[in-house]
Every structure is written in C-alpha cells, then in structure tokens.
Design a protein around this motif. Structure first.
Motif, PDB file in Angstrom:
ATOM      1  N   SER A 111      -0.117   5.083 -10.189  1.00 52.31           N
ATOM      2  CA  SER A 111      -1.209   5.339 -11.131  1.00 52.31           C
ATOM      3  C   SER A 111      -2.411   5.959 -10.423  1.00 52.31           C
ATOM      4  O   SER A 111      -2.991   6.956 -10.886  1.00 52.31           O
ATOM      5  N   THR A 112      -2.783   5.393  -9.291  1.00 47.05           N
ATOM      6  CA  THR A 112      -3.913   5.924  -8.523  1.00 47.05           C
ATOM      7  C   THR A 112      -3.622   7.336  -8.037  1.00 47.05           C
ATOM      8  O   THR A 112      -4.491   8.226  -8.075  1.00 47.05           O
ATOM      9  N   PHE A 113      -2.389   7.570  -7.597  1.00 47.47           N
ATOM     10  CA  PHE A 113      -2.015   8.886  -7.080  1.00 47.47           C
ATOM     11  C   PHE A 113      -2.009   9.931  -8.190  1.00 47.47           C
ATOM     12  O   PHE A 113      -2.506  11.053  -7.996  1.00 47.47           O
ATOM     13  N   LYS A 121       1.236   0.633  -9.661  1.00 45.60           N
ATOM     14  CA  LYS A 121      -0.228   0.756  -9.585  1.00 45.60           C
ATOM     15  C   LYS A 121      -0.620   1.824  -8.560  1.00 45.60           C
ATOM     16  O   LYS A 121      -1.587   2.579  -8.763  1.00 45.60           O
ATOM     17  N   GLU A 122       0.134   1.899  -7.459  1.00 41.35           N
ATOM     18  CA  GLU A 122      -0.119   2.936  -6.465  1.00 41.35           C
ATOM     19  C   GLU A 122       0.145   4.321  -7.045  1.00 41.35           C
ATOM     20  O   GLU A 122      -0.600   5.268  -6.797  1.00 41.35           O
ATOM     21  N   THR A 148      -7.149  14.968 -11.142  1.00 37.64           N
ATOM     22  CA  THR A 148      -8.510  15.364 -10.775  1.00 37.64           C
ATOM     23  C   THR A 148      -8.499  16.624  -9.927  1.00 37.64           C
ATOM     24  O   THR A 148      -9.303  17.542 -10.126  1.00 37.64           O
ATOM     25  N   ASP A 207      -3.777   9.944 -10.885  1.00 41.52           N
ATOM     26  CA  ASP A 207      -5.178  10.248 -11.204  1.00 41.52           C
ATOM     27  C   ASP A 207      -5.764  11.221 -10.185  1.00 41.52           C
ATOM     28  O   ASP A 207      -6.533  12.130 -10.547  1.00 41.52           O
ATOM     29  N   LYS A 208      -5.413  11.062  -8.927  1.00 44.31           N
ATOM     30  CA  LYS A 208      -5.892  11.972  -7.889  1.00 44.31           C
ATOM     31  C   LYS A 208      -5.352  13.382  -8.120  1.00 44.31           C
ATOM     32  O   LYS A 208      -6.083  14.375  -7.978  1.00 44.31           O
ATOM     33  N   TYR A 240       5.092   2.280 -14.639  1.00 42.94           N
ATOM     34  CA  TYR A 240       3.814   2.982 -14.769  1.00 42.94           C
ATOM     35  C   TYR A 240       3.570   3.440 -16.200  1.00 42.94           C
ATOM     36  O   TYR A 240       2.470   3.269 -16.754  1.00 42.94           O
ATOM     37  N   HIS A 300       0.845  -1.184   0.000  1.00 41.59           N
ATOM     38  CA  HIS A 300       0.000   0.000   0.000  1.00 41.59           C
ATOM     39  C   HIS A 300       0.888   1.244   0.000  1.00 41.59           C
ATOM     40  O   HIS A 300       2.112   1.157   0.049  1.00 41.59           O
ATOM     41  N   ASP A 343       0.901   0.645 -16.898  1.00 36.91           N
ATOM     42  CA  ASP A 343      -0.210   1.030 -16.025  1.00 36.91           C
ATOM     43  C   ASP A 343      -0.890   2.321 -16.443  1.00 36.91           C
ATOM     44  O   ASP A 343      -1.426   3.052 -15.617  1.00 36.91           O
TER      45      ASP A 343
END
Length: 366
Positions: free
Chosen positions: A177-179, A174-175, A185, A181-182, A207, A65, A211
């Motif tokens: 990638s999520t960050f 992957k982590e 946004t 996107d945040k 990434y 995580h 990803d």
C-alpha cells in the motif's frame, strides 16, 4: 556473494546444526522412555529458540519491512541463472524497473507494479518480464516486500541473501500500500496495474480487500498465485491435518520457512478472513483480473486453485498456460520466464498493442 551474505549463510547453517543436535540429544536422553514425535519437535523448538537468543544482539532481528530495489540488473531468460545472480545482488531492480522519473502516457496511463513470490525478490521474479513491459511503453516499479527478522518468526530466510516474502502477508500488504502510493505520487497516475507471482498475487488480494487498494488498482494479473492456498502436492494439507490433531507440524515449519509461507497453506486462518466475502466472489468491484495457471505447477497446487470467481463489478479471465500450447512446460518458477506468459501479461495490459499470444517451448525448473 558479498561478505555479509556469506556471514548470513554461515549463521543459517549454524542454526540448522543446532536444530539437529538438539533433536539428537532429545532422542538419546529419552531412549529408555520411547520419546514421541512431539518430544522431538519440542527439543528442536528449544534448539531453534536457543540459537535465536544467541543472535538477539546481532542486528539480524527486525520488524517486518520492505526494500525498494535500486540500480538495474541484466535482462535474463533462465530462472536458475537469475536465482544465482540474485544471491549476490539481492536488492538490484530488474531491468526497466524503478525509474522514478518515468511518466505515464495516454496510451499507457497505468504504471505497472511487480510483486514477487515467497522466498524470492524483485530481480529473480521479474528479470525476464520487467524489461518487456518497459519496452512496451509502461512505467514499471518493483518492491522487495515481506522481510522479517529471525526472532520475529522470519525463519531461516531472514538469514539468507535475496529472500523476501517471509513476513505475515497482512504486513506485506501494508508495505505494498505504501509503495503503490509512492508510485502514484511519482507518476501522477490515478491507478496502477499489479502483476503478482505466487504469494505476490495473494498479497495483492489482501491489499485490494483490506488496505485501500480497491480504488487505486485497475488490473491485477497473477501467475501461479495462491489465491485460495496450496496443498504443496498434499504436503501442506498433511501438515494442516497433523496440526489439527495436536502435532504442531506447521508451527515447527514456521520456525524454518517463515509465517508468510505457512499462511499460504489451504485452510489457514488467513484464507478464512481473505475469503469471507459472502456472495461477492473473490474480487472487488472495479478491478479487472487475469489469473494464469500452469498444469505443471508443483508449488501452487492444485494448479486450478489459482483461478478466481468474479463478483459484482469485476471481470475475471482465468487462463491455463498450456491451452493451445502444450509445448510450454513451465512450472511454478519458470513460468515467469515463459514467452507465452509474457505475451499473456502484455495482452492483458494492452490488448490492441499485443493482440496475439505466442507459443514456444519453455522448460520446467524443479
């Protein structure tokens, strides 16, 4: 250092004690049969496994995580002092980073995402560089990625304060990638620029290639990145060769340092996948790359293995920190506190606003 951090350090010390005791008992028990090196490693593995089982119900174990650092620490100019500060402030953001109200400007349309190296965190990786990028007019964001529990092969780093970048790099990407996107946004920007130190550059590669990062990143700027793996001045290569011969040196090391570090050994299966790009080079189309190396790097070796080859639709600028500046003695860690390295990053982000590179003395740490 907080009470919880002291406890984690004590647990790590206890596990190391169990490792030593297990190895000693194995040698004594088999003294009459002349134990092999593998016998000793098997005994140490057993000791680590036993210690790990004893911690199964402590809450230390967890899936890979990440954590978004909060607050802001002070701007710092010394790698060793910053490391000490981060031990008691492991989830503190570097100065200038993670202002979620920040909006990009026409002059600086891309927010900058900072990715730290192995066994590091956002603060001790970027306490010097982050505020300089913020002062230059950019929105800056940083992530603590690659956290992993002891029982998921996170090694002793799972028990130590401020240690990240120990999980498999595939998971860390992957982590990221999520960050990203945040960040997109929050800022409303279409793309980000990424600055990666050491493993951070390699995670960014993963990434970009696997990803979804190719369409979301304008620039990748790296410092001492293990783009093609490292020999750790030959130590990692020796470990790889011993493993290939049947002595599980790297598997044993993984119990101590974590899978993310072992993956960075040159010739690992991770790089077989990452570099399986045929004739497309090391890059993805549409991304501008700047890869910075220091001749005094003792971690990412040989130092020029950090350089990249451009494929179709991408540009690459490979930079040696000491070119035209022999007084900069930065090593793998202190390069992130080098005024010259900072000027290279700012020039890549905004050539018109920062046309000149500085040259000052900067010492090595290790």
């Amino acid at each position: 250092m907080t009470t919880s951090n002291r406890m984690r350090v004590r647990i790590a010390a206890a596990i190391m004690g169990a490792v030593v005791v297990a190895g000693t008992h194995s040698v004594n028990a088999q003294a009459t049969t002349q134990p092999t090196i593998q016998d000793l490693v098997d005994a140490i593995d057993t000791g680590v496994t036993t210690a790990g089982k004893a911690l199964a119900d402590t809450g230390i174990s967890s899936a890979p995580h990440s954590t978004i650092p909060t607050g802001n620490g002070p701007e710092m100019t010394d790698a060793a002092a910053t490391f000490t500060f981060s031990l008691a402030n492991e989830n503190t953001a570097p100065a200038g980073a993670n202002d979620w109200n920040c909006k990009t400007s026409a002059a600086h349309p891309d927010p900058v995402v900072l990715l730290h190296g192995s066994w590091m965190n956002a603060f001790d990786g970027f306490a010097y560089l982050s505020p300089k990028i913020k002062e230059a007019g950019f929105c800056v964001f940083a992530l603590n990625f690659g956290q992993e529990g002891l029982l998921q092969q996170g090694g002793l780093g799972a028990l130590l304060p401020g240690v990240n970048g120990i999980a498999p790099m595939e998971e860390s990407a992957k982590e990221v990638s999520t960050f990203v996107d945040k960040v997109l946004t929050s800022t409303g920007a279409p793309k980000v620029d990424i600055i990666g130190h050491s493993q951070g550059g390699t995670v960014a590669d993963q990434y970009l290639k696997f990803d979804g990062g190719a369409g979301k990143v304008d620039q990748l700027i790296t410092f001492g990145a293990t783009h093609h793996g490292t020999t750790l001045d030959g130590i990692a290569t020796l470990g790889r060769r011993l493993t290939d011969m049947g002595f599980n040196a790297l598997g044993f090391s993984q119990l101590l340092v974590g899978q993310g570090l072992i993956e960075q050994v040159s010739g690992s299966s991770f790089y077989s996948t990452l570099d399986a790009t045929g004739d497309t080079g090391d890059t993805v189309p549409g991304v501008h790359y700047t890869s910075v190396a220091t001749t005094h790097d003792e971690i990412s070796t040989p130092y020029n293995a950090t350089f990249l080859t451009a494929g179709p639709g991408a540009t690459v600028n490979n930079v040696t920190l000491q070119d035209n500046c022999g007084i900069d003695l930065s090593d793998h860690l202190s390069m992130m506190y080098s005024p010259r390295a900072a000027s290279i990053a700012l020039h890549a982000l905004d050539p018109a606003g920062h046309p000149n590179l500085v040259c000052t003395f900067n010492p090595y740490v290790l």
